[in-house]
Design an enzyme around this catalytic site. Sequence first.
Site, mmCIF file in Angstrom:
data_model
loop_
_atom_site.group_PDB
_atom_site.id
_atom_site.type_symbol
_atom_site.label_atom_id
_atom_site.label_comp_id
_atom_site.label_asym_id
_atom_site.label_seq_id
_atom_site.Cartn_x
_atom_site.Cartn_y
_atom_site.Cartn_z
ATOM 1 N N THR A 154 0.705 -0.986 0.381
ATOM 2 C CA THR A 154 -0.056 -0.162 -0.022
ATOM 3 C C THR A 154 0.783 1.251 0.030
ATOM 4 O OG1 THR A 154 -0.114 0.229 2.074
ATOM 5 C CG2 THR A 154 -1.831 -1.418 1.703
ATOM 6 N N CYS A 155 0.560 2.396 0.450
ATOM 7 C CA CYS A 155 1.077 3.235 0.151
ATOM 8 C C CYS A 155 2.141 3.879 1.414
ATOM 9 C CB CYS A 155 -0.029 5.012 0.101
ATOM 10 S SG CYS A 155 -1.424 4.913 1.064
ATOM 11 N N GLY A 220 -10.716 2.787 7.603
ATOM 12 C CA GLY A 220 -11.353 1.319 6.464
ATOM 13 C C GLY A 220 -10.868 1.142 4.674
ATOM 14 N N GLN A 221 -9.989 1.722 4.907
ATOM 15 C CA GLN A 221 -8.671 1.496 3.017
ATOM 16 C C GLN A 221 -8.173 0.686 3.517
ATOM 17 O OE1 GLN A 221 -6.916 4.674 1.763
ATOM 18 N NE2 GLN A 221 -6.400 4.291 -0.425
ATOM 19 N N ALA A 297 -7.488 9.550 -10.811
ATOM 20 C CA ALA A 297 -8.976 8.914 -11.181
ATOM 21 C C ALA A 297 -9.569 7.423 -10.715
ATOM 22 C CB ALA A 297 -9.388 9.798 -12.389
ATOM 23 N N GLY A 298 -8.600 7.257 -9.571
ATOM 24 C CA GLY A 298 -8.138 6.052 -9.105
ATOM 25 C C GLY A 298 -9.693 5.354 -8.179
#
Length: 549
Positions: A154-155, A220-221, A297-298
Amino acid sequence: MAAAVCAAPACANVRQSSNAGHQNVSGINFSAGSARPGALSERARRVAARRAAVTQAVLTPPVGHEEVRPSTILRPVSAAAVDSSKALEQFRSMGGASRYASEAKSSIMSIGLSIHTCPVEIREKLAVPEDKWEEAVAQLCSYPHVEEAGILSTCNRLEIYVVGLSWHRGVREVEEWMSQYSGIPLEELREHLFLLRDRDATSHLLKVSGGLDSVVMGEGQILAQVKNTFALGENVEGFGRHLSGLFKAAITAGKRVRSETSIASGAVSVSSAAAELVQMKLPSNSFDDCRVMIVGAGTMSRLLVKHLVSKRCTEMTIVNRSRGRVEELQADFPEANIKICLMDEFHAEAANHDVIFTAASTGIIITKDDLAKMKPAGSCVAGSRRLVDIAVPRNVDGNCAEDENTICYNVDDLKELVELNKDKRLKAADEARDLLAHEQASFEAWRDSLETVPTIKKLRGKAEAIRMAELDKAMQKLGEGMTKKQLKIVEELSRGIVNKLLHGPMQALRSDGTDPSEVGETLVNMHALEKMFDLKNQDVPTRGGAGRR
């Protein structure tokens, strides 16, 4: 020792009776009877010698009980273990958690780095995109000591979960892969790595999924990202039974934390935290009159639009490589006035915006030189343009922070917002930890229950080999005069006897893994049966002659 203590009163009695015996012997009145004095004297000496020998035997216990009954002390299940609770008690007293210390057993390992220990410059070089995920898992599983592999990228983190038979060698191989993949020397990489094993590793993933290790606690991501990792691994050979079970447990734990505690109330994702941070830092604490741009735009951009709209920011420009996804956002957020631009228009349009959020997968798109060509930002930001980079790898070059008319933020800066929310989430986090402990216990019980599978296969394989050997002997003695029907009856008879004899041991080895105490009993039974039937060195039977991975 207990035998020696219990023998003490007996020793005293023997001493007394022995002394009394000597007194009686010495006090015999030879003149009173008709027996010969010489014969009585000889008999008395023999009696005294015999009693002295008994006294000596009782007074001198064996030297070390362990030398006399080693099998009694070392055996895993004693005669007292008929009752299951006693068996479990003995099992624990023998070091239940380390029951396989002398056996080869796979470990679950977690090796990685996160925002807590590693700067974004290192994390972005190790980021594994979805289209390279399967290839990366295959590369990891190609190492000799890595049996299964899964990657949570993840980031904010890059965490590699592996199942390996050799702890030290497995870790070394994963480190080697990370160094080769990122191009970062191993010595430099090790400064930022964390390393967890077995219960620590499983506990960590459950905490991550529950949002307890996130920059914004409870966001929550991360649960969606854990779900995505599980989905990526479903049809990948290297993402095996243990890791599949672990990620399922993590997803269950994450759902329970959010539905059964208040940790999710007010919780935000990285995207919403970015929106909150910018709003908090603006001179008016409001997006009023600010010209806002989003690059990409993700999923991250979709969340940004959602949270910006909730903060009454409805005027924005979205820059993307194609129009399709942006048009979907326009349809999904009709309350927002979204303008569409393509990537080749980015620099010209960026000069007309005060706040720019970047969440694209294109790498660096803006540098200090680009900023120098832009006109100053508006009064709503006091002339200082805000660049908010939440992409990994980064979209904003590090030298942009040197521009005097620009204020830069990246994912590392979200820690400031976390501090503001930390106090009100502590209570909910404590409740969440209790839930996670319960889910971890269930997973560990399920994993322990898998340990009996090879024993079941070995026991049935050994019984079948014995059955076939004895059946062949019987057939040779019976000769060739038997009909097919008679042969079938004898075959079924031998198979039926074996199945009925194995029914009890097989039932004792089966557990669904839901009850930890039941799993403990099953493991005691497994260890006992392995000793009884000498299964330790027997190979696990395979179908069709295929070897077991």
